[in-house]
Design a protein around this motif. Structure first.
Motif, mmCIF file in Angstrom:
data_model
loop_
_atom_site.group_PDB
_atom_site.id
_atom_site.type_symbol
_atom_site.label_atom_id
_atom_site.label_comp_id
_atom_site.label_asym_id
_atom_site.label_seq_id
_atom_site.Cartn_x
_atom_site.Cartn_y
_atom_site.Cartn_z
ATOM 1 N N TRP A 38 44.380 52.723 41.512
ATOM 2 C CA TRP A 38 43.417 51.690 41.877
ATOM 3 C C TRP A 38 43.906 50.350 41.357
ATOM 4 O O TRP A 38 43.896 50.087 40.167
ATOM 5 C CB TRP A 38 42.043 52.045 41.318
ATOM 6 N N PRO A 39 44.333 49.481 42.259
ATOM 7 C CA PRO A 39 44.880 48.177 41.858
ATOM 8 C C PRO A 39 43.818 47.295 41.203
ATOM 9 O O PRO A 39 42.613 47.515 41.371
ATOM 10 C CB PRO A 39 45.348 47.566 43.186
ATOM 11 N N ASP A 40 44.284 46.300 40.491
ATOM 12 C CA ASP A 40 43.411 45.254 39.982
ATOM 13 C C ASP A 40 42.676 44.647 41.173
ATOM 14 O O ASP A 40 43.314 44.213 42.138
ATOM 15 C CB ASP A 40 44.262 44.193 39.272
ATOM 16 N N PRO A 41 41.351 44.587 41.165
ATOM 17 C CA PRO A 41 40.614 44.088 42.325
ATOM 18 C C PRO A 41 41.024 42.690 42.779
ATOM 19 O O PRO A 41 40.925 42.377 43.979
ATOM 20 C CB PRO A 41 39.158 44.095 41.849
ATOM 21 N N ALA A 42 41.492 41.861 41.839
ATOM 22 C CA ALA A 42 41.844 40.483 42.197
ATOM 23 C C ALA A 42 43.344 40.245 42.259
ATOM 24 O O ALA A 42 43.791 39.095 42.314
ATOM 25 C CB ALA A 42 41.202 39.517 41.203
ATOM 26 N N ALA A 43 44.149 41.309 42.282
ATOM 27 C CA ALA A 43 45.606 41.140 42.364
ATOM 28 C C ALA A 43 45.981 40.446 43.669
ATOM 29 O O ALA A 43 45.318 40.606 44.698
ATOM 30 C CB ALA A 43 46.295 42.503 42.274
ATOM 31 N N ARG A 44 47.074 39.674 43.645
ATOM 32 C CA ARG A 44 47.490 38.914 44.826
ATOM 33 C C ARG A 44 47.940 39.855 45.942
ATOM 34 O O ARG A 44 48.632 40.851 45.714
ATOM 35 C CB ARG A 44 48.625 37.954 44.471
ATOM 36 N N LEU A 45 47.532 39.501 47.156
ATOM 37 C CA LEU A 45 47.906 40.262 48.356
ATOM 38 C C LEU A 45 48.373 39.315 49.457
ATOM 39 O O LEU A 45 48.078 39.501 50.635
ATOM 40 C CB LEU A 45 46.709 41.088 48.854
ATOM 41 N N ASP A 46 49.109 38.286 49.068
ATOM 42 C CA ASP A 46 49.593 37.314 50.051
ATOM 43 C C ASP A 46 50.405 38.025 51.125
ATOM 44 O O ASP A 46 51.274 38.852 50.829
ATOM 45 C CB ASP A 46 50.438 36.244 49.361
ATOM 46 N N GLY A 47 50.118 37.688 52.384
ATOM 47 C CA GLY A 47 50.857 38.266 53.500
ATOM 48 C C GLY A 47 50.311 39.595 53.999
ATOM 49 O O GLY A 47 50.816 40.143 54.981
#
Length: 438
Positions: A38-47
């Protein structure tokens, strides 16, 4: 907003047929069945671009949280409306290999089976927000064969009675009925005073099934649907047929609106809100209809809710597609992780703002419900812990009981024919779904 659960029976049949040509049916899962990360909810997902499928009555639900997630992560999220009938449309697309990243979906076991969850959906068993749910809600739905595939985002629908408080008060009804028979006695008193006791919308058909199902609440608690699932009991047996006959007799007694055959969902809402009828047996989407035409103060003054069953005030829970989300196995590990991250954001840091924006009941103990949630919705939610599962929740297949009941109301089927037609279709659907014993 029309409930989607009414279409469940036909939807299961569609998938039962479509699965025969589904290239993924029976194939190895696209991703491992090991516990998801489960990733950090606010991790960057640019693109990264994600797609959410929604029905016409749920496509506005995610707007606020999607906007916030995009701002926090840089991801792009597209909400795509699948035309009604939603369930059939989704299943047809999935059967041809067309899958979104996430979709609104009815989280019952039968409808998770209809999506071939073990192959097509990501398991959510170890989701970080599960411990935040109120204990009574955590395991109420979304689980198939001990694996969680759906997550609730709003309070599950409940079958019960919406009533006009002012009509009750004006006619000397000082409390709500304590069981089904008491409700009928109240109805007879209202009729004697010239008030239409109940409003039904057989013109739209799908709501007719609630009248039968609330009568089956006690039997459901006692294992009715398990007996029907295993062939030990049928829709033609005295329990279900008796409920159908009772419904027919109440209509024949004149306890419903004169235009019952042609009245539609919108007519039902207008009749209850205006006081032209005193009560309506309905689910949460009915209150959504009332909210669309009135304000909270007016609704709190006029509209109340009570659950009902033969023995008391027991509700019948029936979560629909607007209540829950599923995440698909797309074969793209990055997008699958991003879909889990969106769910983690939605049910994590984004949840307080989401419930505030929707003016909806909070499912999490640490997040209070907004102050502008109408009283009736709070009462519906409060009935969930003691509620029993509906046919849609507990039966291995969901036949078109509502269509047959509507035909009974219009005079083309007898109660016995309703029961036999429903049982025949149930057996067909159960076989198509691979249920044993059929």
């Amino acid at each position: 907003m029309k409930t989607r659960t009414a279409l469940a029976g036909a939807a299961v049949l569609v998938l039962g047929l479509a699965a025969c040509s589904d290239p993924s049916a029976g194939a190895p899962a696209a991703t491992t069945t090991a516990a998801a990360t489960w990733p950090d909810p606010a991790a960057r997902l640019d693109g990264v671009t994600l797609t959410i499928w929604a029905a016409q009555n749920s496509n506005t639900v995610p707007k606020q949280v999607v906007d916030a997630f995009q701002k926090a992560t840089g991801a792009k999220v597209e909400v795509v409306t699948i035309p009604d009938p939603y369930e059939q449309g989704v299943q047809t697309k999935v059967a041809t290999g067309d899958k979104p990243d996430l979709a609104f979906w009815q989280p019952t076991a039968s409808m998770l089976t209809a999506l071939n969850a073990t192959t097509n959906l990501q398991p959510l068993t170890d989701a970080p927000w599960l411990s935040k749910y109120a204990p009574d809600l955590r395991d109420i739905t979304g689980i198939l064969n001990d694996t969680r595939y759906a997550t609730l985002v709003t309070s599950p629908a409940v079958e019960g009675v919406y009533y006009n408080r002012e009509v009750f008060e004006a006619n000397g009804i000082t409390g709500t009925p304590k069981n089904f028979d008491e409700m009928i006695e109240v109805a007879r008193k209202l009729k004697a005073k010239g008030v239409t006791p109940f409003h039904e919308m057989a013109g739209d058909r799908w709501g007719t099934q609630w009248w039968v199902q609330v009568q089956l609440a006690d039997a459901a608690k006692d294992g009715l649907w398990e007996r029907i699932n295993t062939g030990k009991e049928t829709f033609e047996g005295p329990t279900v047929l008796g409920a159908i006959k009772k419904y027919r007799s109440l209509i024949d007694e004149g306890l419903f609106n004169a235009d019952i055959r042609t009245a539609k969902f919108e007519d039902q809402g207008a009749a209850l809100l205006s006081g032209k009828a005193a009560m309506a047996v309905q689910v949460n989407s009915f209150f959504g209809l009332l909210q669309a035409s009135s304000d909270t103060a007016t609704l709190d003054k006029r509209i109340g809710f009570f659950p009902i069953s033969p023995s008391g005030n027991v509700g019948t829970s029936i979560p629909d597609q607007s209540n829950a989300l599923v995440a698909f196995r797309t074969g793209d590990a990055g997008r699958e992780a991003a879909a889990r991250q969106l769910l983690a954001y939605w049910m994590g840091p984004g949840y307080p703002a989401f419930v505030a924006d929707r003016s909806t009941v909070s499912l999490q103990t640490a997040v209070p419900s907004p102050p502008d949630v109408p009283r009736a919705l709070l009462d519906v939610h409060a009935s969930l812990p003691s509620s029993v599962g509906s046919m849609q929740s507990q039966a291995v297949a969901n036949p078109d009981l509502y269509l047959n009941l509507a035909d009974m109301i219009t005079g083309t089927l007898s109660p016995e024919k309703v029961a036999s037609a429903t049982q025949k279709q149930f057996e067909q659907l159960a076989r198509a779904a691979g249920a044993t014993g059929f």
